[in-house]
Write a protein that holds these residues in place. Structure first.
Motif, PDB file in Angstrom:
ATOM      1  N   ARG A   1       2.934  -4.911 -48.582  1.00 46.48           N
ATOM      2  CA  ARG A   1       4.195  -4.849 -49.321  1.00 46.48           C
ATOM      3  C   ARG A   1       5.039  -3.650 -48.911  1.00 46.48           C
TER       4      ARG A   1
ATOM      5  N   ASN B   1       5.326   2.872 -41.691  1.00 44.05           N
ATOM      6  CA  ASN B   1       5.113   3.468 -43.015  1.00 44.05           C
ATOM      7  C   ASN B   1       3.841   2.948 -43.665  1.00 44.05           C
TER       8      ASN B   1
ATOM      9  N   LYS C   1      16.580   9.251 -38.128  1.00 41.63           N
ATOM     10  CA  LYS C   1      15.758  10.455 -38.324  1.00 41.63           C
ATOM     11  C   LYS C   1      14.748  10.621 -37.182  1.00 41.63           C
TER      12      LYS C   1
ATOM     13  N   LYS D   1      20.361  10.463 -49.169  1.00 48.49           N
ATOM     14  CA  LYS D   1      19.286  10.569 -48.183  1.00 48.49           C
ATOM     15  C   LYS D   1      19.819  10.268 -46.784  1.00 48.49           C
TER      16      LYS D   1
ATOM     17  N   ARG E   1      16.342  -1.926 -47.993  1.00 48.86           N
ATOM     18  CA  ARG E   1      15.536  -1.768 -46.769  1.00 48.86           C
ATOM     19  C   ARG E   1      16.411  -1.745 -45.518  1.00 48.86           C
TER      20      ARG E   1
ATOM     21  N   GLY F   1       2.177   6.719 -45.827  1.00 49.20           N
ATOM     22  CA  GLY F   1       3.647   6.691 -45.721  1.00 49.20           C
ATOM     23  C   GLY F   1       4.196   7.754 -44.793  1.00 49.20           C
ATOM     24  N   GLY F   2       5.323   8.335 -45.222  1.00 51.99           N
ATOM     25  CA  GLY F   2       6.088   9.248 -44.376  1.00 51.99           C
ATOM     26  C   GLY F   2       5.275  10.400 -43.806  1.00 51.99           C
TER      27      GLY F   2
ATOM     28  N   LYS G   1       8.315  15.819 -45.246  1.00 51.08           N
ATOM     29  CA  LYS G   1       9.121  16.282 -46.374  1.00 51.08           C
ATOM     30  C   LYS G   1       8.242  16.394 -47.619  1.00 51.08           C
ATOM     31  N   ASP G   2       7.358  15.427 -47.769  1.00 50.85           N
ATOM     32  CA  ASP G   2       6.453  15.430 -48.918  1.00 50.85           C
ATOM     33  C   ASP G   2       5.201  14.633 -48.571  1.00 50.85           C
TER      34      ASP G   2
ATOM     35  N   ARG H   1      18.047   4.683 -41.685  1.00 49.34           N
ATOM     36  CA  ARG H   1      17.658   6.079 -41.951  1.00 49.34           C
ATOM     37  C   ARG H   1      16.495   6.495 -41.042  1.00 49.34           C
ATOM     38  N   PHE H   2      15.471   5.655 -40.941  1.00 49.08           N
ATOM     39  CA  PHE H   2      14.315   6.040 -40.124  1.00 49.08           C
ATOM     40  C   PHE H   2      14.665   6.021 -38.637  1.00 49.08           C
TER      41      PHE H   2
ATOM     42  N   ARG I   1       3.132   9.161 -40.827  1.00 48.20           N
ATOM     43  CA  ARG I   1       4.069   8.820 -39.743  1.00 48.20           C
ATOM     44  C   ARG I   1       4.648  10.078 -39.095  1.00 48.20           C
ATOM     45  N   ASP I   2       5.170  10.995 -39.918  1.00 46.53           N
ATOM     46  CA  ASP I   2       5.833  12.180 -39.378  1.00 46.53           C
ATOM     47  C   ASP I   2       4.849  13.057 -38.603  1.00 46.53           C
TER      48      ASP I   2
ATOM     49  N   ASP J   1      14.689  -6.778 -51.124  1.00 41.43           N
ATOM     50  CA  ASP J   1      15.236  -5.460 -51.412  1.00 41.43           C
ATOM     51  C   ASP J   1      16.209  -5.063 -50.293  1.00 41.43           C
TER      52      ASP J   1
ATOM     53  N   ASP K   1       2.481  11.755 -49.902  1.00 40.84           N
ATOM     54  CA  ASP K   1       2.235  10.691 -50.873  1.00 40.84           C
ATOM     55  C   ASP K   1       0.792  10.233 -50.785  1.00 40.84           C
TER      56      ASP K   1
END
Ligand code: ATP
Ligand code: MG
Length: 464
Positions: free
Chosen positions: A157, A163, A215, A249, A205, A61-62, A74-75, A211-212, A65-66, A202, A77
């Motif tokens: 999914r 991501n 950012k 966010k 999204r 995930g993030g 940021k964190d 947001r992405f 990518r980052d 969802d 996962d």
């Protein structure tokens, strides 16, 4: 009968999946820029331990990518084949949490690593659907989402290709199931699968795409952007508490100003802030300037690691919607100050139906707005009492914001700037001068004005 109706709703969802890859592109350590020591050592340890226990485990995930983009994550996962219970059995400091789905939080002092079990996309056929694990509503929105799956299914999914990259710190390889590396190179936010279906599953999204893009300073790929405007109204059905989290966010991550432009352009601002969107139509220049100036200031504070309060942000986002409501109430015979109070109350109550702003923020929003009525009234001891008010700074900053957006306040902001800088005798002179000015303008500054009943004032003090 009902079942038939539901099936007819569902049929458009049964389009063949696009971009499905069951074998990933594997990038070895010399084909990507990532290094194991860039990741949190706790997260790396967790992956190693899960792998030695016989499970599959990756950083995902993030953070992947980052780091590929040279951004500090940021964190961190972790995704694994172990179930939450199996993960908990491996770590003493692990806690299972369940909001929308079960996750494990592993605590290391103040750092928390989130470990998620591989999940599958939703089964779309009735025969496959296990209503305890998953369900959709008639528009295709996923209501529950707890179906475990394989690594391949977990990749499919996920929302965006960028991501869905998995990093194995042991072999130092990256697994790319959805051409995410290609999209990182081309700086594109692209949904995995059929965009319309993924947004219907969802709608949040759509906000995540914005947001992405903001950012990372990426573009939104054409087919990913196209369904957003027609589907934007679907955000109205998202629980208000989830939207509050998402909006924070969007606006507190240091890129609020470009985010706002994109939200307006993609017609996502309207379902989030309907009253402000109307103000944007009726008073475009003022509303746009006030909101974007507030967001530019917020971004600056975030970049300087200064604290930012959601209350100030919401106060600015909603303020342009107030005058119209005040006027409407005044037309019905309500005096100006109670009309202002009532309009503020109504506006916040309506907004909370869309975005559940907690009480600890709605009260300060009211106080910041109240300050706007009080800042012009400075005679006698009032100015000093205002200075001592814990909400003074926010109220003063808000006044400067209104002035920057072109509101006429007769130099009130500058007066308060000077007053704060002045010494005791300087302050007395300023108040005296004020008295003579308003007297010469025919006002009686010290005279108390009694407004009609129904006036509620948050944080009222003895200065009234
Ligand atoms: P950041 O933490 O920097 O905001 P992130 O990509 O880590 O970005 P999170 O919200 O922490 O975003 O989500 C972690 C991962 O979970 C995402 O990278 C994505 O793969 C997946 N994910 C999160 N929300 C969704 C969603 N609504 N639909 C599908 N996948 C999602
Ligand atoms: Mg994250």
């Amino acid at each position: 009968m009902l079942k038939k109706l539901f099936q007819s709703f569902r049929s458009p969802l049964r389009k063949p999946q696009q971009h499905v890859r069951t074998t990933p592109e594997v990038l070895s350590s010399n084909q990507h820029s990532l290094q194991r020591n860039q990741f949190s050592r706790y997260a790396v340890n967790i992956v190693e331990r899960l792998q030695s226990a016989g499970y599959q485990a990756y950083l995902v995930g993030g953070c992947v990518r980052d780091l590929m983009l040279g951004i500090t994550p940021k964190d961190f996962d972790v995704a694994t084949s172990a179930t939450p219970e199996q993960v908990r059995a491996e770590f003493r400091n692990a806690r299972i949490i369940g909001r929308r789905f079960k996750l494990v939080h592993i605590h290391f002092g103040r750092e928390i690593i989130e470990v998620a079990t591989f999940r599958a996309n939703h089964p779309q056929d009735d025969e496959q659907e296990d209503s305890h694990q998953s369900s959709r509503n008639e528009s295709g929105r996923i209501l529950r989402d707890n179906v475990y799956g394989t690594l391949e299914e977990d990749a499919q999914r996920r929302d965006f290709t960028i991501n869905a990259l998995y990093y194995d710190p042991v072999t130092e390889r990256v697994l790319d199931y959805a051409h995410g590396v290609h999209d990182i190179r081309n700086r594109l936010v692209r949904l995995i699968g059929d965009p319309e279906q993924r947004y219907k599953e969802d709608p949040v999204r759509m906000l995540r795409a914005v947001r992405f893009a903001a950012k990372l300073d990426f573009g939104i790929e054409k087919h990913t952007a196209l369904p957003i405007r027609p589907l934007a109204p679907m955000l109205r059905d998202i629980p208000a508490a989830r939207l509050f989290e998402e909006v924070l966010k969007l606006f507190l991550s240091g890129h609020a100003a470009p985010t706002f432009e994109m939200l307006v352009d993609l017609e996502l601002f309207d379902p989030l802030f309907p009253a402000s969107a109307k103000a944007l139509e009726h008073m475009p220049t003022y509303t746009h300037t006030l909101i974007s100036q507030a967001l530019v200031n917020t971004d600056l504070r975030v970049q300087q690691n200064k604290p930012v309060t959601p209350a100030f942000l919401f106060a600015a986002l909603l303020w342009p919607a107030l005058p119209y409501r005040v006027l409407r109430l005044q037309e019905r015979g309500m005096p100006p100050i109670p009309a202002m109070q009532e309009a503020a109350h109504e506006l916040i109550a309506e907004q909370c139906q869309r975005i559940a702003i907690p009480k600890r923020f709605t009260l300060p929003i009211r106080e910041i707005w109240d300050m706007q009525e009080r800042l012009p009234r400075r005679s006698g001891k009032r100015a000093d009492l205002l200075l001592d008010n814990p909400r003074f700074r926010a109220g003063y900053d808000f006044l400067l914001l209104r002035e920057a957006a072109g509101e006429e306040t007769d130099g009130l902001g500058e007066w308060w700037t000077d007053y704060q800088d002045a010494n005791e005798s300087g302050r007395r002179d300023m108040i005296r001068e004020l008295g003579s000015k308003s007297e010469s303008a025919g006002q009686a500054p010290r005279k108390r004005r009694r407004s009609g009943g129904g006036r509620k004032r948050a944080g009222a003090d003895a200065g009234e």
